[in-house]
Design an enzyme around this catalytic site. Structure first.
Site, mmCIF file in Angstrom:
data_model
loop_
_atom_site.group_PDB
_atom_site.id
_atom_site.type_symbol
_atom_site.label_atom_id
_atom_site.label_comp_id
_atom_site.label_asym_id
_atom_site.label_seq_id
_atom_site.Cartn_x
_atom_site.Cartn_y
_atom_site.Cartn_z
ATOM 1 N N THR A 12 -1.720 5.755 1.904
ATOM 2 C CA THR A 12 -2.862 5.121 1.625
ATOM 3 C C THR A 12 -3.160 4.038 3.053
ATOM 4 O OG1 THR A 12 -2.683 4.918 -0.742
ATOM 5 C CG2 THR A 12 -4.150 3.022 0.430
ATOM 6 N N LEU A 31 0.897 -1.108 0.164
ATOM 7 C CA LEU A 31 -0.068 0.058 -0.044
ATOM 8 C C LEU A 31 0.979 1.150 -0.020
ATOM 9 C CD1 LEU A 31 -2.648 -1.042 2.790
ATOM 10 C CD2 LEU A 31 -2.872 -1.353 0.430
ATOM 11 N N ASP A 32 0.648 2.166 -0.858
ATOM 12 C CA ASP A 32 1.232 3.389 -0.695
ATOM 13 C C ASP A 32 1.330 4.183 0.648
ATOM 14 O OD1 ASP A 32 1.517 3.338 -3.390
ATOM 15 O OD2 ASP A 32 -0.228 4.551 -3.886
ATOM 16 N N GLN A 33 2.367 4.768 1.272
ATOM 17 C CA GLN A 33 2.717 5.137 2.243
ATOM 18 C C GLN A 33 1.363 6.007 2.705
ATOM 19 O OE1 GLN A 33 6.314 7.173 3.087
ATOM 20 N NE2 GLN A 33 5.534 7.967 5.026
ATOM 21 N N ARG A 45 -4.778 6.179 -8.009
ATOM 22 C CA ARG A 45 -4.500 7.518 -7.981
ATOM 23 C C ARG A 45 -4.163 7.823 -9.561
ATOM 24 N NH1 ARG A 45 0.445 7.630 -4.106
ATOM 25 N NH2 ARG A 45 0.281 9.971 -4.531
#
Length: 280
Positions: free
Chosen positions: A135, A131-133, A231
């Site tokens: 998110t 997961l992106d930081q 995104r």
């Protein structure tokens, strides 16, 4: 020591059939297990790999050399949403990295997970996806190498359904749809991605779940898992995730951008149960 219990479900099943054919464990891991005689009965006696076993035979699978490199840290704030002896699902807070950029980094989710795993007597934990930081949401983790191999393969074959909730700018015209646009690196920005004809195939399914005055809340399901996929896709449509300034959001959000991994669904690779894990 990392280990798990399993009871055979078919008459005449062998350890070799389980590991090589049914589970398709990694060649290196399976070879090491055979050399170590690490599949044992209830008395700790090694099982012959090609011996047909009665249905209902309890077995223990051990991994003496399975050690993850994450430095264990305090896990007081770790939020576990689902767990068995094979898998762990935790809720990642927005703003926390999944793993260190380089060993032996600290302060990440996997450092806390490793602290928890060691407190339970284990030595292995590896995340299946990222997961992106910024998110938040569910992250799935394997607790032994066989589970890691099986779940990696399931992810590649699109057999793990991942759902996100995102609030995007403006009003989406369609109540549901599919965004099928390849994603590649942005040559002008080191961390940004963009829709590009030469990029990797990327597919996002979505449905509108709420319309607000200046935004739309959607549930997005990933068919592929490219970096920043949701995104990038919604920004390309002119509806960036609220607060996501990297991708052109003009709305300043309170806290991180509005994207959360809310649900994950799959057939358990070992128990074969249908698993649905949800978080708010």
């Amino acid at each position: 020591m990392t280990s798990f219990q399993y009871t055979t479900t078919k008459p005449g099943e062998t350890v070799e059939q389980l590991l090589r054919e049914q589970w398709q464990g990694g060649k290196k891991t399976v070879h090491q297990m055979r050399m170590d005689k690490s599949v044992t009965d209830t008395n700790g006696q090694p099982i012959e790999w090609k011996e047909p076993l009665p249905q209902g035979t309890p077995l223990t699978f051990s991994f003496s050399d399975a050690h993850s490199s994450y430095k264990p840290e305090a896990f007081d704030s770790l939020r576990i949403v689902w767990e068995d002896e094979h898998l762990l699902a935790v809720h990642k807070p927005a703003g926390m990295a999944v793993h260190p950029e380089q060993a032996p980094g600290t302060g990440t989710l996997m450092n806390e997970v490793m602290g928890y795993i060691e407190s339970q007597g284990g030595s292995y934990a590896e995340h299946i996806h990222r997961l992106d930081q910024h998110t938040a949401g569910i992250l799935l983790i394997a607790k032994h190498p066989i589970a890691k191999t099986m779940l990696d393969r399931m992810l590649e074959q699109n057999k793990i359904d991942r759902f996100y909730t995102a609030e995007v700018e403006g009003q989406l015209r369609k109540p549901r749809g599919t965004i099928n646009m390849p994603i590649g690196k942005d040559r002008y920005h080191a961390t940004r991605r963009r829709v590009s004809p030469s990029g990797q195939a990327a597919t996002t399914h979505f449905r509108v779940i709420e319309r607000r005055a200046n935004s739309t809340v959607v549930e997005a399901q990933l068919e592929t898992g490219r970096t920043h996929q949701i995104r990038v896709h919604f920004a390309h449509l002119g509806h960036p995730v609220i607060g996501d300034q990297l991708y052109g959001s003009e709305t300043i959000a309170r806290g991180p951008y509005k994207l959360t991994a809310t649900k994950i669904a799959f057939q358990h690779p070992i128990t074969l149960e249908q698993i649905m894990i949800e978080t708010e």
